[in-house]
Design an enzyme around this catalytic site. Structure first.
Site, PDB file in Angstrom:
ATOM      1  N   ASP A 224       0.840  -1.211   0.000  1.00 44.26           N
ATOM      2  CA  ASP A 224       0.000   0.000   0.000  1.00 44.26           C
ATOM      3  C   ASP A 224       0.872   1.257   0.000  1.00 44.26           C
ATOM      4  O   ASP A 224       0.640   2.210  -0.750  1.00 44.26           O
ATOM      5  CB  ASP A 224      -1.018  -0.003   1.165  1.00 44.26           C
ATOM      6  CG  ASP A 224      -0.439  -0.456   2.500  1.00 44.26           C
ATOM      7  OD1 ASP A 224       0.752  -0.835   2.556  1.00 44.26           O
ATOM      8  OD2 ASP A 224      -1.179  -0.434   3.509  1.00 44.26           O
ATOM      9  N   ASP A 248       1.371  -7.591 -10.803  1.00 41.94           N
ATOM     10  CA  ASP A 248       0.367  -7.322 -11.846  1.00 41.94           C
ATOM     11  C   ASP A 248      -0.214  -5.925 -11.653  1.00 41.94           C
ATOM     12  O   ASP A 248      -0.281  -5.111 -12.580  1.00 41.94           O
ATOM     13  CB  ASP A 248      -0.747  -8.376 -11.778  1.00 41.94           C
ATOM     14  CG  ASP A 248      -1.844  -8.097 -12.790  1.00 41.94           C
ATOM     15  OD1 ASP A 248      -1.508  -7.849 -13.963  1.00 41.94           O
ATOM     16  OD2 ASP A 248      -3.031  -8.103 -12.394  1.00 41.94           O
TER      17      ASP A 248
HETATM   18  C1  IPM Z   1      -1.135  -9.509 -17.208  1.00 38.16           C
HETATM   19  C2  IPM Z   1      -2.601  -9.878 -17.187  1.00 38.16           C
HETATM   20  C3  IPM Z   1      -2.802 -11.312 -16.726  1.00 38.16           C
HETATM   21  C4  IPM Z   1      -2.247 -11.410 -15.312  1.00 38.16           C
HETATM   22  C5  IPM Z   1      -4.264 -11.810 -16.772  1.00 38.16           C
HETATM   23  C6  IPM Z   1      -4.809 -11.748 -18.185  1.00 38.16           C
HETATM   24  C7  IPM Z   1      -4.425 -13.190 -16.233  1.00 38.16           C
HETATM   25  O1  IPM Z   1      -3.311  -8.977 -16.408  1.00 38.16           O
HETATM   26  O2  IPM Z   1      -0.361 -10.210 -17.871  1.00 38.16           O
HETATM   27  O3  IPM Z   1      -0.763  -8.498 -16.614  1.00 38.16           O
HETATM   28  O4  IPM Z   1      -2.922 -11.052 -14.349  1.00 38.16           O
HETATM   29  O5  IPM Z   1      -1.098 -11.836 -15.177  1.00 38.16           O
HETATM   30 MN    MN Z   2      -2.142  -7.224 -15.788  1.00 36.87          MN
END
Ligand code: IPM
Ligand code: MN
Ligand code: NAD
Length: 353
Positions: A224, A248
């Site tokens: 955070d 991500d």
């Molecule tokens: C990414 C995408 C993927 C992830 C999804 C499509 C599963 O968001 O490559 O960043 O979360 O890794």
């Molecule tokens: Mn992603």
């Protein structure tokens, strides 16, 4: 497989994945011809269409084929509103990340033109970091289940899986990157204050590994706080290492600092083995098929791939051409330009030829 020819498996996928990979391939063609590089590629039509038509996601034997016959995979994006379960993306993309053990997911966040940054007065040199996302476990492991599904008592469990081996190897990789590139600042990010078991392992592993890299100034932030600090003062970061889910999220946040998802590339590496290269963005159904998608993230991803394949000068040349396109407003509308996907690809190809 001949060792001299570098073989690339191309998976354009769905939506704008197909449009941006078409441009990345034209750029590869130009560089291949100009430099006489021994590159060849084969395209695979895996994605939502094939899944809806034939029920096939990742075909049997695909992972063995990648390992045996290819040096790299160039990937667009997967995701289609007609497949709400996202099953094909889980099988093909996560299946390849896990199945080929692509445990390093470097996601560079670099400001190529100060005008693209939403922060007041931020200079280009102030944003240049790479997020190393763990890419084979964490919340993405797919462990869990639903109990009393679709009843008011439903219970849903999604486990967060952290292994000593998995955590250690990504932290070591991030430190090695810092050492190799003479980067002094490395920040590990977790949520160990709320997740003491899983992320306590990150803390303990980090404490051990950092001792081997005394020349790197290692720090820790909870996720955070890191999200806040990336906006407040992005210049303080050079290398960030974190788990699958946080990586991500933070990589999209990073994209927001440097012009959006149209300009952020990524790699999915198993060092020394077949590896996958893709833009950070998804299939963007809202703009697909309209020649609106920004191809620069896919083109930069192809640059990362060429670097990995042993043509390091290509990455620099591609990045310079991309930066120049942005400076001259030879861009798609997401960056404020008025060109289409193909026209931006044309411009980069002409520049590199
Ligand atoms: C990414 C995408 C993927 C992830 C999804 C499509 C599963 O968001 O490559 O960043 O979360 O890794
Ligand atoms: Mn992603
Ligand atoms: P997205 O990345 O597809 O799009 C988010 C926003 O950014 C949209 O407004 C889109 O128009 C814009 N955008 C993305 N890439 C762009 C580009 N190259 N040029 C211009 N604008 C761009 O994320 P989403 O909308 O959350 O997801 C759409 C689908 O893509 C979903 O099915 C999702 O699961 C999938 N997805 C796949 C991957 C992948 O294959 N690696 C990554 C992220 C999302």
């Amino acid at each position: 497989m001949s060792d001299s020819i570098k073989r690339i498996a191309v998976i354009p996928g769905d939506g704008i994945g197909r449009e941006v990979i078409a441009e990345a391939l034209r750029v590869l063609e130009v560089l291949k011809r100009r430099n006489r590089w021994p590159l060849e590629w084969v395209s695979f039509d895996w994605g939502a269409e094939k899944f809806l038509r034939e029920g096939v996601t990742l075909p049997a034997g695909a992972l063995e084929m990648f390992r045996r016959e290819f040096h790299a995979i160039l990937f667009g994006a997967l995701g289609d509103p007609r497949v709400p379960s996202n099953q094909h993306a889980v099988d093909i993309l996560l299946g390849t990340r896990f199945g080929v053990d692509l445990y390093v997911n470097p996601r560079p966040v670099k400001l190529l033109d100060a005008r693209l940054c939403p922060l007041k007065g931020c200079a280009e040199r102030e944003i240049d970091m790479v997020i190393f996302r763990e890419n084979t476990e964490g919340a993405y492991a797919g462990m869990g289940g639903n109990f009393k599904r679709d009843t008011p008592e439903e219970v849903a469990v999604q486990e967060d899986v952290n292994t000593r081996k998995g955590v250690e190897r990504i932290i070591i990789h991030a430190f090695e990157h810092a050492r190799r590139h003479n980067l002094k600042k490395l920040c590990m990010c977790d949520k160990s204050n709320a997740m003491p078991h899983g992320h306590g392992l990150w803390q303990r592993t980090f404490a051990e590994v950092r001792k081997r890299y005394p020349e790197v100034e290692a720090s820790h932030l909870y996720v955070d706080t890191l999200a806040l600090e990336m906006i407040r003062n992005p210049a303080q970061f050079q290398v960030i290492v974190t788990c699958n889910l946080f990586g991500d999220i933070l990589s999209d946040l990073g994209a927001g600092l440097v012009g959006g998802l149209g300009v952020t590339p990524s790699a999915n590496l198993h060092p020394g083995s077949v590896s996958l290269f893709e833009p950070v963005h998804g299939s963007a159904p809202n703009i697909a098929g309209k020649n609106l998608a920004n191809p620069l993230a896919a083109i930069l991803s192809a640059g990362m791939m060429l670097d990995y394949l042993g043509f390091p000068e290509a990455a620099g040349q591609i990045e310079s051409a991309v930066a120049e396109a942005i400076h001259l407003d030879k861009t798609t509308p997401d960056l404020g330009g008025s060109l289409g996907t193909r026209e931006v690809g044309d411009w980069i190809c002409t520049r590199l030829a």
